[in-house]
Design a protein around this motif. Sequence first.
Motif, PDB file in Angstrom:
ATOM      1  N   LEU A 147       0.829  -1.212   0.000  1.00  0.00           N
ATOM      2  CA  LEU A 147       0.000   0.000   0.000  1.00  0.00           C
ATOM      3  C   LEU A 147       0.861   1.258   0.000  1.00  0.00           C
ATOM      4  CD1 LEU A 147      -2.762  -0.945   2.609  1.00  0.00           C
ATOM      5  CD2 LEU A 147      -3.121  -0.601   0.155  1.00  0.00           C
ATOM      6  N   GLN A 148       1.960   1.208   0.738  1.00  0.00           N
ATOM      7  CA  GLN A 148       2.895   2.336   0.787  1.00  0.00           C
ATOM      8  C   GLN A 148       3.420   2.636  -0.628  1.00  0.00           C
ATOM      9  OE1 GLN A 148       4.078   4.554   3.162  1.00  0.00           O
ATOM     10  NE2 GLN A 148       5.266   5.391   1.473  1.00  0.00           N
TER      11      GLN A 148
ATOM     12  N   LYS B 165       2.078   1.739  -3.482  1.00  0.00           N
ATOM     13  CA  LYS B 165       0.953   2.178  -4.326  1.00  0.00           C
ATOM     14  C   LYS B 165       0.637   3.648  -4.028  1.00  0.00           C
ATOM     15  CE  LYS B 165      -2.092   1.137  -7.376  1.00  0.00           C
ATOM     16  NZ  LYS B 165      -1.614   0.792  -8.726  1.00  0.00           N
ATOM     17  N   GLY B 166       0.701   4.031  -2.757  1.00  0.00           N
ATOM     18  CA  GLY B 166       0.446   5.412  -2.356  1.00  0.00           C
ATOM     19  C   GLY B 166       1.436   6.381  -2.975  1.00  0.00           C
TER      20      GLY B 166
ATOM     21  N   TYR C 275       0.245   9.283  -5.226  1.00  0.00           N
ATOM     22  CA  TYR C 275       0.256  10.615  -4.593  1.00  0.00           C
ATOM     23  C   TYR C 275       1.620  11.292  -4.569  1.00  0.00           C
ATOM     24  CZ  TYR C 275      -4.316   9.075  -3.022  1.00  0.00           C
ATOM     25  OH  TYR C 275      -5.608   8.613  -2.986  1.00  0.00           O
TER      26      TYR C 275
ATOM     27  N   PHE D 269       4.139  10.660   0.116  1.00  0.00           N
ATOM     28  CA  PHE D 269       3.119   9.810   0.745  1.00  0.00           C
ATOM     29  C   PHE D 269       3.773   8.828   1.712  1.00  0.00           C
ATOM     30  CE2 PHE D 269       0.622   5.969   1.216  1.00  0.00           C
ATOM     31  CZ  PHE D 269      -0.620   6.493   1.554  1.00  0.00           C
TER      32      PHE D 269
ATOM     33  N   ILE E  15       2.598   5.990   4.973  1.00  0.00           N
ATOM     34  CA  ILE E  15       1.706   5.426   5.992  1.00  0.00           C
ATOM     35  C   ILE E  15       2.509   5.411   7.287  1.00  0.00           C
ATOM     36  CG2 ILE E  15       0.408   3.395   6.742  1.00  0.00           C
ATOM     37  CD1 ILE E  15       0.015   2.676   3.796  1.00  0.00           C
TER      38      ILE E  15
ATOM     39  N   GLY F 220      -5.461  11.872   6.380  1.00  0.00           N
ATOM     40  CA  GLY F 220      -5.220  10.890   5.322  1.00  0.00           C
ATOM     41  C   GLY F 220      -6.371   9.929   5.061  1.00  0.00           C
TER      42      GLY F 220
ATOM     43  N   SER G  68      -7.133   9.416   1.100  1.00  0.00           N
ATOM     44  CA  SER G  68      -6.123   8.641   0.371  1.00  0.00           C
ATOM     45  C   SER G  68      -6.144   7.176   0.804  1.00  0.00           C
ATOM     46  CB  SER G  68      -4.727   9.256   0.513  1.00  0.00           C
ATOM     47  OG  SER G  68      -4.501   9.698   1.813  1.00  0.00           O
ATOM     48  N   LEU G  69      -6.415   6.922   2.095  1.00  0.00           N
ATOM     49  CA  LEU G  69      -6.493   5.522   2.545  1.00  0.00           C
ATOM     50  C   LEU G  69      -7.667   4.798   1.900  1.00  0.00           C
ATOM     51  CD1 LEU G  69      -5.667   5.246   6.358  1.00  0.00           C
ATOM     52  CD2 LEU G  69      -4.420   4.284   4.419  1.00  0.00           C
TER      53      LEU G  69
ATOM     54  N   LEU H 257      -6.863   3.945  -1.560  1.00  0.00           N
ATOM     55  CA  LEU H 257      -5.940   2.807  -1.640  1.00  0.00           C
ATOM     56  C   LEU H 257      -6.670   1.479  -1.412  1.00  0.00           C
ATOM     57  CD1 LEU H 257      -2.728   4.057   0.207  1.00  0.00           C
ATOM     58  CD2 LEU H 257      -2.925   3.412  -2.199  1.00  0.00           C
TER      59      LEU H 257
END
Length: 207
Positions: free
Chosen positions: A18-19, A21-22, A26, A30, A32, A74, A77-78, A81
């Motif tokens: 996810l990090q 992908k973020g 973004y 970005f 997490i 956030g 954005s979460l 995701l």
Amino acid sequence: MENEIKSHYSYTEVINWLQAKGVELYGNHFKIVETDYPIVYKLIAYSLRDEPTCFQYGINLNKGILLSGPIGCGKTSLMNLMKYLTPTEYKFSVKPCRDISFEFIQDGYQIIHKYSIGKLYQSEPRTYCFDDLGTENNLKYFGNECNVMAEILLSRYDLFISKKLKTHITTNLSATEIETHYGNRVRSRLREMVNLIAYDKSTLDKR
């Protein structure tokens, strides 16, 4: 926290994914942050439909998610995701409440129909994440004031009961503020419709 999760998924790996992908979506800023992991774990468990972990967290997979927290923590954005983790039949669209209110000014009451019953020419109701509930204002359409989101949420509640339709929401309002803005009917319906996942009020603005 991670080692307490009894799951066949590696939550550390999912967070790393996810990090990445973020950052792709973004930009390099970005991140997490670790203090948010308890929130992120719950969202991952829900999105992957990881039943044992959801049970551990007291999350009901038949309901939607209400993600609440201070401005800039956030939430949006979460939720964006999580769309990438969600199985196809549970996919959802993220729709800012402000955009819905502008559509209402333009097109009137059919907008309530569009976001509750589904597309005008499509019988299948859609799963939405209504982003930033509370930023839209009560709007006038031909002089009639209407609390657009309250109407949409009440209609979606009926579909939740009859068709198990899920609704997700992000908001920086507290439960009491939701009641003030939308009335106690909406607040009590939301209790039935969604799992509340809340950031700590002291969470820092990440913008």
